[in-house]
Design an enzyme around this catalytic site. Structure first.
Site, PDB file in Angstrom:
ATOM      1  CD  GLU A 112       2.567   1.560   6.293  1.00  0.00           C
ATOM      2  OE1 GLU A 112       2.469   1.597   7.514  1.00  0.00           O
ATOM      3  OE2 GLU A 112       2.781   0.512   5.660  1.00  0.00           O
ATOM      4  CG  HIS A 120       1.592  -3.899   4.459  1.00  0.00           C
ATOM      5  ND1 HIS A 120       2.943  -4.108   4.379  1.00  0.00           N
ATOM      6  CD2 HIS A 120       1.393  -3.101   5.535  1.00  0.00           C
ATOM      7  CE1 HIS A 120       3.528  -3.467   5.381  1.00  0.00           C
ATOM      8  NE2 HIS A 120       2.615  -2.848   6.096  1.00  0.00           N
TER       9      HIS A 120
END
Ligand code: G3P
Length: 221
Positions: free
Chosen positions: A139, A91
């Site tokens: 992202e 992430h």
């Protein structure tokens, strides 16, 4: 089936008993609508959440160490033993080295755990797709936690990611995330060719979480 993946991050509004409450709400909405919803609660809440809901519960992070004589780490085996069905990997707020990404994908598969590898640009997305995870989630870091969805601010990066990954693999799914807030954003993500979205603040910070979840699900069509 297109999916909505909700990362609770370490938001206090989604930790401890609040993590359980939000996960149960997601579980209800999923049963009510048939939508595929996945939750990634704070790591310390994973076991409690996994034993309380029927929807898949994912870890937010895994360390690339083995279980046993290691301390304070989150191992893939521990995550499975706690009820995780998969994990986020790399992430944006918890980056790891490329060799570690590869190792985690390889060690997750024999355990039956799914992997969603988060990426920040096209080059990283392509490199990670070649490692054959279940999903790559694009992202752009500058849009994370913001008000404008990646599907509006930078639709090109989403469609380019989808096209590039389809050339590399027919089996790696693509998600997009950052700023996703509502059903329109979800519908736009699917129209750009993705298999769903990864989001956090749009649900965690929502005034009416149930209404927000129902709206997000409506975008799945
Ligand atoms: O993991 C999801 C995430 O990084 C996107 O966050 O708050 O922009 O939905 P948010």
């Amino acid at each position: 089936m297109p999916a909505i993946v909700i990362n609770f991050k370490t938001y206090l509004e989604a930790s401890g008993s609040a993590a359980l409450e939000l996960a149960k709400l997601c579980d209800h909405v999923s049963s009510e609508t048939g939508a595929s919803i996945v939750v990634a609660p704070p790591m310390l809440d994973l076991a409690a959440v996994a034993s309380a809901v029927g929807i898949p519960v994912f870890a937010q992070h895994i360390d690339s160490v083995t279980s046993g004589s290691t301390t304070g780490h989150v191992t893939i085996e521990n995550a499975k033993a706690s009820g995780a069905k998969g994990t986020l990997v790399n992430h944006s707020e918890h980056r790891i080295r490329i060799a570690e990404i590869h190792e985690i994908i390889d060690r997750a598969r024999p355990l039956g755990l799914s992997t969603i590898v988060c990426t920040n640009n096209l080059a990283v997305s392509k490199a990670c797709a070649a490692m054959d995870p279940d999903f790559v989630a694009i992202e752009p870091p500058e849009l994370i936690g913001g008000e404008v969805s990646v599907t509006t601010a930078n639709p090109r990066i989403v469609s380019d990611t989808v096209q590039s990954i389809r050339k590399i693999s027919g089996s790696v799914g693509v998600l997009c995330g950052a700023g996703v807030k509502n059903g329109r954003d979800v519908a736009a993500a699917l129209a750009l060719g993705t298999d769903g979205v990864l989001l956090a603040s749009g649900v965690v910070k929502a005034k009416d979480r149930r209404a927000t979840l129902m709206d997000l699900v409506s975008g799945l069509g």
